[in-house]
Design a protein around this motif. Structure first.
Motif, PDB file in Angstrom:
ATOM      1  N   ASN A   1       1.235   0.687  -3.831  1.00  0.00           N
ATOM      2  CA  ASN A   1       2.107   0.155  -2.792  1.00  0.00           C
ATOM      3  C   ASN A   1       1.622   0.599  -1.420  1.00  0.00           C
ATOM      4  O   ASN A   1       1.218   1.760  -1.235  1.00  0.00           O
ATOM      5  CB  ASN A   1       3.550   0.635  -2.996  1.00  0.00           C
ATOM      6  CG  ASN A   1       4.316  -0.250  -3.945  1.00  0.00           C
ATOM      7  OD1 ASN A   1       4.135  -1.461  -3.965  1.00  0.00           O
ATOM      8  ND2 ASN A   1       5.182   0.355  -4.743  1.00  0.00           N
ATOM      9  N   LEU A   2       1.663  -0.300  -0.468  1.00  0.00           N
ATOM     10  CA  LEU A   2       1.331   0.005   0.919  1.00  0.00           C
ATOM     11  C   LEU A   2       2.643   0.144   1.683  1.00  0.00           C
ATOM     12  O   LEU A   2       3.399  -0.817   1.831  1.00  0.00           O
ATOM     13  CB  LEU A   2       0.473  -1.104   1.520  1.00  0.00           C
ATOM     14  CG  LEU A   2      -0.838  -1.385   0.764  1.00  0.00           C
ATOM     15  CD1 LEU A   2      -1.579  -2.566   1.390  1.00  0.00           C
ATOM     16  CD2 LEU A   2      -1.730  -0.148   0.735  1.00  0.00           C
ATOM     17  N   LEU A   3       2.906   1.357   2.133  1.00  0.00           N
ATOM     18  CA  LEU A   3       4.182   1.680   2.768  1.00  0.00           C
ATOM     19  C   LEU A   3       4.010   1.829   4.277  1.00  0.00           C
ATOM     20  O   LEU A   3       3.062   2.462   4.745  1.00  0.00           O
ATOM     21  CB  LEU A   3       4.747   2.975   2.186  1.00  0.00           C
ATOM     22  CG  LEU A   3       4.871   3.021   0.653  1.00  0.00           C
ATOM     23  CD1 LEU A   3       5.375   4.389   0.204  1.00  0.00           C
ATOM     24  CD2 LEU A   3       5.782   1.912   0.140  1.00  0.00           C
ATOM     25  N   GLY A   4       4.947   1.255   5.023  1.00  0.00           N
ATOM     26  CA  GLY A   4       4.918   1.392   6.469  1.00  0.00           C
ATOM     27  C   GLY A   4       3.597   0.939   7.068  1.00  0.00           C
ATOM     28  O   GLY A   4       3.084  -0.137   6.758  1.00  0.00           O
ATOM     29  N   GLU A   5       3.021   1.791   7.894  1.00  0.00           N
ATOM     30  CA  GLU A   5       1.807   1.423   8.623  1.00  0.00           C
ATOM     31  C   GLU A   5       0.545   1.408   7.759  1.00  0.00           C
ATOM     32  O   GLU A   5      -0.510   0.994   8.239  1.00  0.00           O
ATOM     33  CB  GLU A   5       1.627   2.370   9.819  1.00  0.00           C
ATOM     34  CG  GLU A   5       2.720   2.201  10.872  1.00  0.00           C
ATOM     35  CD  GLU A   5       2.430   2.981  12.139  1.00  0.00           C
ATOM     36  OE1 GLU A   5       1.435   3.732  12.151  1.00  0.00           O
ATOM     37  OE2 GLU A   5       3.205   2.837  13.106  1.00  0.00           O
ATOM     38  N   GLU A   6       0.646   1.815   6.492  1.00  0.00           N
ATOM     39  CA  GLU A   6      -0.512   1.700   5.597  1.00  0.00           C
ATOM     40  C   GLU A   6      -0.984   0.246   5.491  1.00  0.00           C
ATOM     41  O   GLU A   6      -2.175  -0.024   5.324  1.00  0.00           O
ATOM     42  CB  GLU A   6      -0.161   2.219   4.205  1.00  0.00           C
ATOM     43  CG  GLU A   6       0.046   3.719   4.119  1.00  0.00           C
ATOM     44  CD  GLU A   6       0.486   4.175   2.751  1.00  0.00           C
ATOM     45  OE1 GLU A   6       0.440   5.389   2.491  1.00  0.00           O
ATOM     46  OE2 GLU A   6       0.880   3.315   1.936  1.00  0.00           O
ATOM     47  N   ALA A   7      -0.039  -0.676   5.601  1.00  0.00           N
ATOM     48  CA  ALA A   7      -0.384  -2.095   5.479  1.00  0.00           C
ATOM     49  C   ALA A   7      -1.053  -2.647   6.731  1.00  0.00           C
ATOM     50  O   ALA A   7      -1.561  -3.771   6.714  1.00  0.00           O
ATOM     51  CB  ALA A   7       0.872  -2.906   5.170  1.00  0.00           C
ATOM     52  N   LEU A   8      -1.046  -1.866   7.814  1.00  0.00           N
ATOM     53  CA  LEU A   8      -1.648  -2.327   9.066  1.00  0.00           C
ATOM     54  C   LEU A   8      -3.118  -1.930   9.179  1.00  0.00           C
ATOM     55  O   LEU A   8      -3.779  -2.283  10.155  1.00  0.00           O
ATOM     56  CB  LEU A   8      -0.873  -1.764  10.260  1.00  0.00           C
ATOM     57  CG  LEU A   8       0.630  -2.082  10.303  1.00  0.00           C
ATOM     58  CD1 LEU A   8       1.252  -1.494  11.549  1.00  0.00           C
ATOM     59  CD2 LEU A   8       0.884  -3.579  10.209  1.00  0.00           C
ATOM     60  N   ALA A   9      -3.621  -1.205   8.191  1.00  0.00           N
ATOM     61  CA  ALA A   9      -5.028  -0.804   8.214  1.00  0.00           C
ATOM     62  C   ALA A   9      -5.919  -2.044   8.174  1.00  0.00           C
ATOM     63  O   ALA A   9      -5.574  -3.039   7.530  1.00  0.00           O
ATOM     64  CB  ALA A   9      -5.333   0.096   7.017  1.00  0.00           C
ATOM     65  N   PRO A  10      -7.054  -2.029   8.864  1.00  0.00           N
ATOM     66  CA  PRO A  10      -7.942  -3.203   8.841  1.00  0.00           C
ATOM     67  C   PRO A  10      -8.452  -3.463   7.430  1.00  0.00           C
ATOM     68  O   PRO A  10      -8.685  -2.517   6.658  1.00  0.00           O
ATOM     69  CB  PRO A  10      -9.076  -2.798   9.787  1.00  0.00           C
ATOM     70  CG  PRO A  10      -9.013  -1.309   9.873  1.00  0.00           C
ATOM     71  CD  PRO A  10      -7.581  -0.931   9.693  1.00  0.00           C
ATOM     72  N   PRO A  11      -8.621  -4.726   7.060  1.00  0.00           N
ATOM     73  CA  PRO A  11      -9.052  -5.053   5.690  1.00  0.00           C
ATOM     74  C   PRO A  11     -10.322  -4.340   5.264  1.00  0.00           C
ATOM     75  O   PRO A  11     -10.462  -3.963   4.099  1.00  0.00           O
ATOM     76  CB  PRO A  11      -9.256  -6.567   5.759  1.00  0.00           C
ATOM     77  CG  PRO A  11      -8.372  -7.026   6.872  1.00  0.00           C
ATOM     78  CD  PRO A  11      -8.378  -5.915   7.879  1.00  0.00           C
ATOM     79  N   GLN A  12     -11.247  -4.120   6.190  1.00  0.00           N
ATOM     80  CA  GLN A  12     -12.517  -3.487   5.826  1.00  0.00           C
ATOM     81  C   GLN A  12     -12.372  -2.006   5.475  1.00  0.00           C
ATOM     82  O   GLN A  12     -13.312  -1.390   4.951  1.00  0.00           O
ATOM     83  CB  GLN A  12     -13.546  -3.650   6.957  1.00  0.00           C
ATOM     84  CG  GLN A  12     -13.170  -2.997   8.274  1.00  0.00           C
ATOM     85  CD  GLN A  12     -12.413  -3.926   9.205  1.00  0.00           C
ATOM     86  OE1 GLN A  12     -11.745  -4.854   8.738  1.00  0.00           O
ATOM     87  NE2 GLN A  12     -12.523  -3.704  10.498  1.00  0.00           N
TER      88      GLN A  12
END
Length: 357
Positions: A314-325
């Motif tokens: 699971n990507l929680l909070g700002e973890e999902a905002l990391a660049p795809p690369q």
């Protein structure tokens, strides 16, 4: 009811990420989707053919919804039972139906039901006051987890109780609400079985996943779960019993504690597609979202063969905002389209292949 032909309309009560992924699966099978959920732009509504922005108890909206849909399902268990009953009186076909919803909305009723149908749980006691909490704590051995009977999820609505000195503060922390005190289970690991049941009673269970939580929130699920075949078989049988005894149509999940000796104790059920099954679309012949749509539409269930070993995080909070690369090569991302990346909020998930099945 005959299987729904492509071009029919499936209604979904709820507009979060599960509804969004269900809507995507339905669209891929040729169905249109209508979402009923309050809010201007929820995640599921933005990928559906139509959005009815209304409260779940708005009878005019429910009538409009029923008239627009050939079959109706729900994406989470806190839909009012009265709303499902009203839709049924309007002639709507609602799947899974009322039974699964009723059982899962109240933690006390759920555990009592599980025990009645032969699925063991850890010890639990009802709590409606500080005085009753004291009695319950003594009954389970002086250490437990106090949970609200309704509405708690992802670690919310629960607090650890270790001694009589904690009672008043603990009960106040959950809002003095009707509650349940659960004995702590000395489990070796937690697993979940995601299973589907069709209108004809056919069932298909995915390989159980091993689940790891952080601060009460599921962080990752891995399959295979690493247990012996006989334990896995018993876990699947328990999930099948639950699906059968509730008359469930669609996907449900049963979370289980596994003790050192292989004993299985149910933690809780979810009458819907489940976070611990988010790896299935990438790793299996038929993912849980397509499977649910197949079931509620009256189609035959698809095969659940797992093609490779897998980990879902699971990507929680700002973890999902990391660049795809920044993610490892081969990682498959699913982002939920939520506007605000609040701390501990589920914003997406990442699936990684970890080996050959």
């Amino acid at each position: 009811m005959s299987p729904l032909p492509a071009g029919s309309t499936i209604g979904i009560l709820g507009g979060g990420q599960l509804g969004r992924m269900l809507a995507g699966a339905a669209a891929r099978l040729g169905f249109d989707v209508v979402i009923l959920v309050p809010g201007e732009s929820p995640p599921a509504a933005r990928v559906a053919a139509r959005h009815i922005d209304a409260d779940y108890e708005d009878e005019d909206a429910l009538k409009m919804f029923a008239e627009a849909c050939d079959v109706i399902t729900y994406e989470f268990e806190n839909i009012p039972v009265a709303s499902i009953a009203h839709l049924t009186t309007l002639g709507a076909d609602v799947r899974p139906g009322i039974k699964s919803l009723e059982v899962s909305q109240d933690r006390l009723s759920e555990k009592q039901f599980l025990n009645v149908i032969g699925i063991e749980t850890g010890r639990f006691e009802p709590v409606d006051s500080v005085e009753q909490l004291k009695t319950a704590l003594e009954a389970i051995g002086g250490d437990g987890l106090l949970k609200t009977r309704r509405d708690g999820y992802d670690g919310k609505g629960q607090v650890r109780v270790r001694s009589v000195d904690d009672l008043a503060a603990a009960y106040s922390q959950i809002g003095d609400a009707p509650a349940i005190l659960e004995a702590l289970v000395p489990f070796e690991r937690e697993i979940s079985v995601v299973i589907a049941r069709g209108v004809d009673g056919q069932m298909a269970a995915y390989d159980p996943s091993r689940n790891e939580h952080e601060s009460g929130i599921l962080k990752r699920s891995t399959a295979p779960c690493g247990l012996p075949d006989d334990v896995i078989s018993r876990a699947m049988d328990l999930a099948g019993t639950l699906a059968r005894e509730t008359g469930h149509i669609g996907v449900l999940a049963l979370e289980l504690f596994v003790l050192e000796d292989g004993t299985l104790l149910a933690n809780e059920m979810a009458p819907r597609v489940h976070n611990s099954g988010h790896w299935t679309p990438e790793a299996c012949a038929t993912g849980q979202f397509e499977q649910h749509i197949r079931a509620v539409a009256g189609w035959p269930l698809g095969p659940v063969t797992r093609h490779f070993d897998v980990e879902m995080e699971n990507l929680l909070g700002e973890e999902a905002l990391a660049p795809p690369q920044s993610f490892a090569e081969g990682t498959i991302l699913t982002l939920y389209g939520k506007r605000d990346a609040k701390p501990a909020r589920k914003m997406g998930h990442a699936v990684r292949r970890t080996g050959r099945a």
